[in-house]
Design a protein around this motif. Structure first.
Motif, PDB file in Angstrom:
ATOM      1  N   ASP A   1      60.225 -11.732 -40.448  1.00  0.00           N
ATOM      2  CA  ASP A   1      58.850 -12.159 -40.676  1.00  0.00           C
ATOM      3  C   ASP A   1      58.493 -13.343 -39.788  1.00  0.00           C
TER       4      ASP A   1
ATOM      5  N   LEU B   1      55.327 -13.532 -37.166  1.00  0.00           N
ATOM      6  CA  LEU B   1      54.319 -14.591 -37.154  1.00  0.00           C
ATOM      7  C   LEU B   1      54.210 -15.233 -35.778  1.00  0.00           C
TER       8      LEU B   1
ATOM      9  N   ASP C   1      52.279 -12.912 -33.551  1.00  0.00           N
ATOM     10  CA  ASP C   1      50.853 -12.988 -33.857  1.00  0.00           C
ATOM     11  C   ASP C   1      50.239 -14.246 -33.261  1.00  0.00           C
ATOM     12  N   GLU C   2      50.962 -15.358 -33.359  1.00  0.00           N
ATOM     13  CA  GLU C   2      50.467 -16.622 -32.800  1.00  0.00           C
ATOM     14  C   GLU C   2      50.316 -16.523 -31.294  1.00  0.00           C
TER      15      GLU C   2
END
Length: 224
Positions: free
Chosen positions: A80, A84, A87-88
């Motif tokens: 996870d 993240l 995505d950033e």
């Protein structure tokens, strides 16, 4: 738990912790949540008695405990975290591309000003191309401190041009500079004077942006 307390709790009893740490591993050593909280002035965990009581921990400590118990949970946390970060990075890339497009749009304003004010009707295509390149390099020197040719000479292994490797802040400043240079050209200011004015503008705006906490600025989202 001690490392967490040292990072987040200024009242953590480090002296008492060293004494307790030296006893850890001995047969007589016993540590309970209540004892930990009282002796260390700890705030990372809370212990409550009674029917609905129990021991509660900060999410950092709870997840560390869970990963120690379950390797599967630890792998899910790692997976996870990578998601993240991806995505950033995608959001940062989107913002970079947006600023690149803004810079390209302003470039048309810039070239229109050059065409209307700096290019006589009797110039050859080669001379016209030189005029555009000269003005583009004016901005490069004012912002990056070097011409496009100087950048290519110093970076023979990189594809694209100097602006493809600009930061978000540099692209935004570049867009402002193109608009400003178009105004200065319309005012009839010579290139030597415009270089000084544009460089001063770039320095001021870069300093201002560097002082901003961009993590607090609203991020662009994507529709899925």
């Amino acid at each position: 738990m001690a490392v967490w307390e040292e990072l987040h709790n200024p009242d953590f009893n480090c002296v008492q912790f060293e004494a307790v740490k030296n006893e850890a591993g001995l047969n007589r050593f016993v540590m309970t949540p209540t004892k930990w909280i009282e002796q260390m002035n700890a705030i990372g965990i809370v212990s409550k008695a009674g029917r609905y009581g129990g021991t509660y921990a900060h999410s950092d400590i709870a997840m560390s405990f869970a990963t120690w118990i379950s390797p599967e949970f630890q792998l899910y946390i790692m997976k996870d975290y990578r998601r993240l970060k991806m995505d950033e990075n995608s959001r940062l890339s989107l913002n970079w591309n947006l600023n690149r497009e803004i810079s390209k749009l302003n470039y048309h304003i810039h070239t229109d000003a050059i065409k209307s004010n700096l290019i006589p009707p009797d110039l050859t295509q080669e001379q016209i191309g030189y005029t555009y390149a000269s003005e583009a390099d004016l901005l490069n020197v004012a912002l990056f401190g070097k011409t496009a040719k100087q950048w290519r000479t110093g970076n023979p292994d990189k594809k694209g041009n100097i602006r493809d490797y600009a930061t978000l802040n540099q692209l935004l400043v570049l867009a402002n500079m193109e608009s400003c240079n178009a105004i200065l050209i319309g005012q009839g200011k010579p290139q030597s004077e415009r270089l000084i004015l544009l460089h001063d503008l770039a320095v001021r705006q870069m300093q201002t942006m560097s002082s901003l906490n961009t993590s607090r600025l609203p991020q662009m989202g994507t529709d899925e």
